[in-house]
Design an enzyme around this catalytic site. Structure first.
Site, PDB file in Angstrom:
ATOM      1  N   ASN A 211      12.668  -3.285  -1.037  1.00 15.56           N
ATOM      2  CA  ASN A 211      12.052  -2.381  -1.808  1.00 15.56           C
ATOM      3  C   ASN A 211      12.797  -0.776  -1.040  1.00 15.56           C
ATOM      4  O   ASN A 211      13.486  -1.110   0.029  1.00 15.56           O
ATOM      5  CB  ASN A 211      10.597  -2.260  -1.596  1.00 15.56           C
ATOM      6  CG  ASN A 211      10.218  -2.256  -0.200  1.00 15.56           C
ATOM      7  OD1 ASN A 211      10.362  -1.372   0.411  1.00 15.56           O
ATOM      8  ND2 ASN A 211       9.442  -3.592  -0.136  1.00 15.56           N
ATOM      9  N   PHE A 326      -2.230   0.854   4.004  1.00 15.96           N
ATOM     10  CA  PHE A 326      -1.428   1.563   3.161  1.00 15.96           C
ATOM     11  C   PHE A 326      -1.328   1.051   1.937  1.00 15.96           C
ATOM     12  O   PHE A 326      -1.356  -0.035   1.374  1.00 15.96           O
ATOM     13  CB  PHE A 326      -0.013   1.875   3.786  1.00 15.96           C
ATOM     14  CG  PHE A 326       0.074   2.891   4.896  1.00 15.96           C
ATOM     15  CD1 PHE A 326      -0.405   2.965   5.975  1.00 15.96           C
ATOM     16  CD2 PHE A 326       0.728   4.076   4.384  1.00 15.96           C
ATOM     17  CE1 PHE A 326      -0.380   4.047   7.229  1.00 15.96           C
ATOM     18  CE2 PHE A 326       0.792   5.549   5.488  1.00 15.96           C
ATOM     19  CZ  PHE A 326       0.168   5.393   6.691  1.00 15.96           C
ATOM     20  N   LYS A 340      -8.271  -1.546  -3.109  1.00 16.16           N
ATOM     21  CA  LYS A 340      -7.536  -2.121  -1.891  1.00 16.16           C
ATOM     22  C   LYS A 340      -8.379  -2.139  -0.453  1.00 16.16           C
ATOM     23  O   LYS A 340      -8.408  -3.045   0.172  1.00 16.16           O
ATOM     24  CB  LYS A 340      -6.055  -1.419  -1.535  1.00 16.16           C
ATOM     25  CG  LYS A 340      -5.138  -2.138  -2.727  1.00 16.16           C
ATOM     26  CD  LYS A 340      -3.678  -1.676  -2.390  1.00 16.16           C
ATOM     27  CE  LYS A 340      -2.787  -2.202  -3.634  1.00 16.16           C
ATOM     28  NZ  LYS A 340      -1.839  -1.436  -3.985  1.00 16.16           N
TER      29      LYS A 340
HETATM   30  O1  PMT Z   1       8.802   3.423   4.737  1.00 16.38           O
HETATM   31  P1  PMT Z   1       8.915   4.764   4.276  1.00 16.38           P
HETATM   32  O2  PMT Z   1      10.181   5.050   3.511  1.00 16.38           O
HETATM   33  O3  PMT Z   1       8.472   5.826   5.092  1.00 16.38           O
HETATM   34  O4  PMT Z   1       7.654   4.890   3.177  1.00 16.38           O
HETATM   35  C1  PMT Z   1       6.219   4.882   3.512  1.00 16.38           C
HETATM   36  C2  PMT Z   1       5.662   3.847   2.527  1.00 16.38           C
HETATM   37  C3  PMT Z   1       5.536   4.329   1.204  1.00 16.38           C
HETATM   38  C4  PMT Z   1       6.175   2.419   2.320  1.00 16.38           C
HETATM   39  C5  PMT Z   1       4.280   3.544   3.165  1.00 16.38           C
HETATM   40  O5  PMT Z   1       3.465   4.518   3.552  1.00 16.38           O
HETATM   41  C6  PMT Z   1       3.177   2.668   2.274  1.00 16.38           C
HETATM   42  O6  PMT Z   1       2.904   3.028   1.430  1.00 16.38           O
HETATM   43  N1  PMT Z   1       3.304   1.371   2.351  1.00 16.38           N
HETATM   44  C7  PMT Z   1       2.614   0.396   1.575  1.00 16.38           C
HETATM   45  C8  PMT Z   1       3.307   0.136   0.344  1.00 16.38           C
HETATM   46  C9  PMT Z   1       2.722  -0.766  -0.599  1.00 16.38           C
HETATM   47  O7  PMT Z   1       3.086  -0.971  -1.725  1.00 16.38           O
HETATM   48  O8  PMT Z   1       1.692  -1.353  -0.262  1.00 16.38           O
HETATM   49  P2  PMT Z   1       1.154  -2.342  -1.345  1.00 16.38           P
HETATM   50  O9  PMT Z   1       0.157  -1.714  -2.322  1.00 16.38           O
HETATM   51  O10 PMT Z   1       1.856  -3.544  -1.812  1.00 16.38           O
HETATM   52  O11 PMT Z   1       0.160  -2.980  -0.227  1.00 16.38           O
HETATM   53  C10 PMT Z   1      -0.904  -2.714   0.170  1.00 16.38           C
HETATM   54  C11 PMT Z   1      -1.004  -2.946   1.703  1.00 16.38           C
HETATM   55  O12 PMT Z   1      -1.043  -4.344   1.812  1.00 16.38           O
HETATM   56  C12 PMT Z   1      -0.213  -2.504   2.535  1.00 16.38           C
HETATM   57  O13 PMT Z   1      -0.772  -2.015   3.794  1.00 16.38           O
HETATM   58  C13 PMT Z   1       0.701  -3.544   2.746  1.00 16.38           C
HETATM   59  O14 PMT Z   1       1.584  -3.677   4.135  1.00 16.38           O
HETATM   60  C14 PMT Z   1      -0.045  -4.878   2.720  1.00 16.38           C
HETATM   61  N2  PMT Z   1       0.504  -6.083   2.222  1.00 16.38           N
HETATM   62  C15 PMT Z   1       1.087  -6.067   1.130  1.00 16.38           C
HETATM   63  C16 PMT Z   1       1.502  -7.238   0.591  1.00 16.38           C
HETATM   64  C17 PMT Z   1       1.624  -8.486   1.305  1.00 16.38           C
HETATM   65  N3  PMT Z   1       2.031  -9.541   0.951  1.00 16.38           N
HETATM   66  N4  PMT Z   1       0.991  -8.301   2.614  1.00 16.38           N
HETATM   67  C18 PMT Z   1       0.639  -7.139   2.927  1.00 16.38           C
HETATM   68  O15 PMT Z   1       0.046  -7.086   4.181  1.00 16.38           O
END
Ligand code: PMT
Length: 406
Positions: A211, A326, A340
């Site tokens: 991504n 996040f 979340k």
């Molecule tokens: O890296 P940059 O370019 O500075 O951009 C920052 C960012 C947008 C990547 C960052 O700030 C951010 O938002 N990160 C989370 C991105 C995301 O899409 O998260 P999610 O909605 O897929 O997941 C929610 C949370 O669960 C996150 O804390 C993620 O780390 C965690 N997660 C998700 C999937 C997974 N299999 N394991 C996880 O731990």
């Protein structure tokens, strides 16, 4: 720019080493960031770089002689340290280190240091044999016992042609330690684990699913936590970000690697921040060979990766560990964030609004909405480093930190 010295007042003590020319660059960098830099030079330092050079770069008077400084009605040795946030001595020669260790006070720099009640940071730079001499080692220990921060020199080829330890570190590293010395240490004693960047899920030796995460947001959280006094571990997917000084960096590639490293390390941490953009799926099979295009279509089967954050939400000790997640959302920010927050068992979630191209993935700025049990707070649209500080401010002012280890 990942740091800001704006409005900070720093005394830079320059002593007689060829490395003084490097410090001219540091003074220039500080002045560009709108710090007030008072350069104090020893007589030997002026043989290597002219005071005019430092004065032109700092835009301020350069101090050489204790008596002339006071005669001209400029600031005294007492005043220099009273008005400053810290004293940075770079390069610090073996001679200056010895004089400071013995409390000598026969020039402006040594009297300024002796009179100081502010952080003193020493960057030794000298020949490898001088650095390794027991006298230098003993004197540096004395300085550390005074409470001065000694930033160890680096190894490499020196100006004298010898190779070994004694080189001045790069400014990027020193800047982080200076910021840590002059910042409020409101994360002191906290052990912080941050994840950052994307994961890569390979399909064959040359291709992967990933991504757009650059790691900027997670690295900013790690940097600012270190500056605010924390002990920081950063688990990072592949990025082009510079490793932050003072931070333990663990590099991973896939979500399974990240899962393994997080699970191996989270238990002794007091704050866990998951800023990484983890791939939800990985390729069910990986080809050993490059997949050929000898077919008109290709179906790839994906299987789910573990949700690391959700697992942490169930495993972590609520009394000892703060868990921050996040999320990147393009609509219904609050609703999705709350889902979340509750679904993954978090204390706080930072939701990125990725509907605008000026925040979220890749760019230098962000606009975050913080959601926790006390409510919703929309942060300013600002740089990721400032955003990281605002997140730590929220955690500190809302007393979310767990007691630091004894
Ligand atoms: O890296 P940059 O370019 O500075 O951009 C920052 C960012 C947008 C990547 C960052 O700030 C951010 O938002 N990160 C989370 C991105 C995301 O899409 O998260 P999610 O909605 O897929 O997941 C929610 C949370 O669960 C996150 O804390 C993620 O780390 C965690 N997660 C998700 C999937 C997974 N299999 N394991 C996880 O731990």
């Amino acid at each position: 720019m990942t740091h800001s010295f704006a409005g900070k007042r720093i005394v830079v003590g320059v002593t007689g080493s060829i490395a003084a020319f490097k410090v001219a660059g540091w003074v220039s960098a500080l002045a560009k960031e709108e710090a007030l830099v008072d350069v104090v030079m020893t007589v030997a330092a002026t043989k290597f770089v002219s005071p005019l050079t430092f004065g032109s770069l700092s835009g301020r008077p350069v101090y050489e002689d204790m008596f002339s400084a006071e005669q001209e009605g400029t600031i005294s040795h007492i005043g220099l340290s009273r008005e400053a946030d810290c004293i940075l001595i770079a390069p610090a020669t073996a001679h200056t280190i010895a004089r400071l260790a013995y409390g000598l006070a026969d020039d402006l720099l040594s009297t300024t240091v002796l009179a100081a009640r502010i952080p003193v940071i020493i960057c030794p730079a000298m020949n490898v044999q001088m650095y390794g001499h027991p006298a230098t080692a003993r004197n540096m220990k004395i300085l550390k016992d005074f409470g001065y921060l000694v930033i160890e020199p680096e190894s490499g080829l020196m100006a004298c042609g010898e190779e070994g330890s004694g080189r001045l570190p790069e400014w990027e590293k020193v800047a982080e330690y200076v910021l840590r010395e002059i910042s409020a240490k409101d994360l002191d004693g906290q052990r912080v684990l941050v994840t950052a960047g994307p994961t890569r899920e390979p399909s064959d030796p040359v291709r992967f699913l990933s991504n757009r995460s650059s790691g900027k947001m997670g690295y900013a959280l790690a940097r600012t936590a270190f500056r605010r006094g924390a002990e920081v571990t950063l688990i990072s997917g592949p990025t082009t970000q510079q490793p932050p000084a003072g931070v333990e960096l663990i590099k991973v590639t896939t979500a399974m690697d990240m899962h393994q490293e997080v699970m191996a390390r989270y238990q002794d941490k007091s704050v866990i921040v998951k800023a990484a953009a983890v791939s939800d799926f990985r390729c069910a099979t990986q080809s050993d060979q490059k997949i050929k295009k000898d077919r008109s279509s290709l179906v790839m089967e994906l299987e789910q990766n573990p949700d690391i954050l959700k697992e942490l939400g169930a495993l972590r000790d609520h009394d000892r560990q703060l868990l921050i997640g996040f999320a990147a959302e393009s609509s219904n920010i609050e609703e999705e964030g709350r889902k979340k927050l509750l679904g993954k068992g978090l204390d706080l979630i930072a939701v990125n609004d990725i509907s605008s191209s000026t925040c979220g993935f890749e760019v230098d700025n962000n606009q975050i909405t913080l959601i926790d049990s006390s409510g919703v707070k929309k942060l300013l649209h600002t740089s990721k480093i400032k955003t990281a500080d605002l997140i730590w401010d929220h955690v500190v002012t809302n007393k979310m930190l767990k007691p630091a280890r004894p």
